[in-house]
Design a protein around this motif. Sequence first.
Motif, PDB file in Angstrom:
ATOM      1  N   ALA A 182      10.256   8.994  30.050  1.00 33.41           N
ATOM      2  CA  ALA A 182      10.692   7.612  29.858  1.00 33.41           C
ATOM      3  C   ALA A 182      11.851   7.277  30.790  1.00 33.41           C
ATOM      4  N   LEU A 183      12.770   8.213  30.957  1.00 28.61           N
ATOM      5  CA  LEU A 183      13.876   8.004  31.893  1.00 28.61           C
ATOM      6  C   LEU A 183      13.361   7.834  33.311  1.00 28.61           C
ATOM      7  N   SER A 184      12.370   8.611  33.684  1.00 27.39           N
ATOM      8  CA  SER A 184      11.783   8.495  35.021  1.00 27.39           C
ATOM      9  C   SER A 184      11.148   7.126  35.229  1.00 27.39           C
ATOM     10  N   VAL A 185      10.454   6.632  34.222  1.00 25.41           N
ATOM     11  CA  VAL A 185       9.834   5.306  34.326  1.00 25.41           C
ATOM     12  C   VAL A 185      10.902   4.233  34.470  1.00 25.41           C
ATOM     13  N   VAL A 186      11.986   4.346  33.729  1.00 26.39           N
ATOM     14  CA  VAL A 186      13.079   3.364  33.820  1.00 26.39           C
ATOM     15  C   VAL A 186      13.707   3.394  35.209  1.00 26.39           C
ATOM     16  N   LEU A 187      13.953   4.588  35.741  1.00 24.18           N
ATOM     17  CA  LEU A 187      14.551   4.690  37.079  1.00 24.18           C
ATOM     18  C   LEU A 187      13.618   4.154  38.159  1.00 24.18           C
ATOM     19  N   ILE A 188      12.330   4.433  38.048  1.00 27.11           N
ATOM     20  CA  ILE A 188      11.360   3.906  39.020  1.00 27.11           C
ATOM     21  C   ILE A 188      11.286   2.389  38.904  1.00 27.11           C
ATOM     22  N   GLY A 189      11.271   1.873  37.685  1.00 24.72           N
ATOM     23  CA  GLY A 189      11.245   0.418  37.499  1.00 24.72           C
ATOM     24  C   GLY A 189      12.483  -0.249  38.074  1.00 24.72           C
ATOM     25  N   PHE A 190      13.653   0.355  37.862  1.00 27.25           N
ATOM     26  CA  PHE A 190      14.890  -0.182  38.427  1.00 27.25           C
ATOM     27  C   PHE A 190      14.834  -0.196  39.953  1.00 27.25           C
ATOM     28  N   THR A 191      14.320   0.879  40.542  1.00 31.77           N
ATOM     29  CA  THR A 191      14.224   0.956  41.999  1.00 31.77           C
ATOM     30  C   THR A 191      13.259  -0.087  42.550  1.00 31.77           C
ATOM     31  N   VAL A 192      12.114  -0.249  41.905  1.00 30.17           N
ATOM     32  CA  VAL A 192      11.140  -1.252  42.351  1.00 30.17           C
ATOM     33  C   VAL A 192      11.726  -2.652  42.217  1.00 30.17           C
ATOM     34  N   ALA A 193      12.406  -2.928  41.118  1.00 36.04           N
ATOM     35  CA  ALA A 193      13.024  -4.243  40.937  1.00 36.04           C
ATOM     36  C   ALA A 193      14.086  -4.511  42.006  1.00 36.04           C
ATOM     37  N   LEU A 194      14.864  -3.491  42.334  1.00 33.61           N
ATOM     38  CA  LEU A 194      15.876  -3.644  43.383  1.00 33.61           C
ATOM     39  C   LEU A 194      15.238  -3.934  44.737  1.00 33.61           C
ATOM     40  N   ILE A 195      14.167  -3.233  45.058  1.00 35.10           N
ATOM     41  CA  ILE A 195      13.464  -3.481  46.324  1.00 35.10           C
ATOM     42  C   ILE A 195      12.871  -4.882  46.357  1.00 35.10           C
ATOM     43  N   VAL A 196      12.320  -5.346  45.244  1.00 34.91           N
ATOM     44  CA  VAL A 196      11.760  -6.703  45.195  1.00 34.91           C
ATOM     45  C   VAL A 196      12.853  -7.737  45.387  1.00 34.91           C
ATOM     46  N   VAL A 197      14.005  -7.544  44.753  1.00 35.98           N
ATOM     47  CA  VAL A 197      15.124  -8.490  44.913  1.00 35.98           C
ATOM     48  C   VAL A 197      15.608  -8.507  46.357  1.00 35.98           C
ATOM     49  N   ILE A 198      15.725  -7.338  46.973  1.00 33.86           N
ATOM     50  CA  ILE A 198      16.163  -7.284  48.378  1.00 33.86           C
ATOM     51  C   ILE A 198      15.125  -7.938  49.282  1.00 33.86           C
ATOM     52  N   GLU A 199      13.853  -7.702  49.024  1.00 32.74           N
ATOM     53  CA  GLU A 199      12.804  -8.299  49.840  1.00 32.74           C
ATOM     54  C   GLU A 199      12.802  -9.818  49.717  1.00 32.74           C
ATOM     55  N   ARG A 200      12.965 -10.309  48.505  1.00 32.12           N
ATOM     56  CA  ARG A 200      12.938 -11.764  48.308  1.00 32.12           C
ATOM     57  C   ARG A 200      14.174 -12.449  48.879  1.00 32.12           C
ATOM     58  N   SER A 201      15.311 -11.789  48.848  1.00 34.44           N
ATOM     59  CA  SER A 201      16.535 -12.439  49.321  1.00 34.44           C
ATOM     60  C   SER A 201      16.774 -12.228  50.812  1.00 34.44           C
ATOM     61  N   LEU A 202      16.602 -11.012  51.309  1.00 33.99           N
ATOM     62  CA  LEU A 202      16.907 -10.736  52.712  1.00 33.99           C
ATOM     63  C   LEU A 202      15.686 -10.377  53.548  1.00 33.99           C
ATOM     64  N   GLY A 203      14.746  -9.739  52.950  1.00 38.28           N
ATOM     65  CA  GLY A 203      13.663  -9.140  53.695  1.00 38.28           C
ATOM     66  C   GLY A 203      14.023  -7.696  53.973  1.00 38.28           C
ATOM     67  N   VAL A 204      13.090  -6.792  53.783  1.00 43.71           N
ATOM     68  CA  VAL A 204      13.387  -5.366  53.908  1.00 43.71           C
ATOM     69  C   VAL A 204      13.784  -5.007  55.343  1.00 43.71           C
ATOM     70  N   MET A 205      13.103  -5.549  56.308  1.00 49.65           N
ATOM     71  CA  MET A 205      13.403  -5.209  57.701  1.00 49.65           C
ATOM     72  C   MET A 205      14.801  -5.671  58.099  1.00 49.65           C
ATOM     73  N   ARG A 206      15.219  -6.855  57.658  1.00 48.40           N
ATOM     74  CA  ARG A 206      16.571  -7.313  57.962  1.00 48.40           C
ATOM     75  C   ARG A 206      17.614  -6.488  57.218  1.00 48.40           C
ATOM     76  N   ALA A 207      17.297  -6.083  55.978  1.00 50.22           N
ATOM     77  CA  ALA A 207      18.238  -5.269  55.200  1.00 50.22           C
ATOM     78  C   ALA A 207      18.414  -3.894  55.820  1.00 50.22           C
ATOM     79  N   LEU A 208      17.369  -3.366  56.435  1.00 52.29           N
ATOM     80  CA  LEU A 208      17.459  -2.060  57.101  1.00 52.29           C
ATOM     81  C   LEU A 208      18.087  -2.168  58.483  1.00 52.29           C
ATOM     82  N   GLY A 209      18.259  -3.372  58.989  1.00 47.16           N
ATOM     83  CA  GLY A 209      18.913  -3.571  60.277  1.00 47.16           C
ATOM     84  C   GLY A 209      17.955  -3.573  61.459  1.00 47.16           C
ATOM     85  N   ARG A 210      16.698  -3.825  61.203  1.00 47.08           N
ATOM     86  CA  ARG A 210      15.702  -3.848  62.306  1.00 47.08           C
ATOM     87  C   ARG A 210      15.262  -5.243  62.590  1.00 47.08           C
TER      88      ARG A 210
END
Length: 80
Positions: free
Chosen positions: A52-80
């Motif tokens: 259950a802890l693993s599922v929560v951590l994976i969900g948190f990571t996916v949510a963080l990536i989605v928020v970064i993608e929607r706000s900045l874009g992954v490529m811009r956030a990585l500096g490319r």
Amino acid sequence: MLPGLIAAAALAFLASFDEVVISLFLVGPRVTTLPIEVFHYVEYRADPQVSALSVVLIGFTVALIVVIERSLGVMRALGR
């Protein structure tokens, strides 16, 4: 796709197993890290709380990536 997923799972397991060993040497007498707590929990108990802890951590990571993608874009956030 299946061979890539199996290889990724094996590499992730090896990398996280190495982090537990490093964390064992970095903890103090009163402070423990999450990998150490999970390691000790799995050593003495056999219930699905670690899963259950693993599922929560994976969900948190996916949510963080989605928020970064929607706000900045992954490529811009990585500096490319």
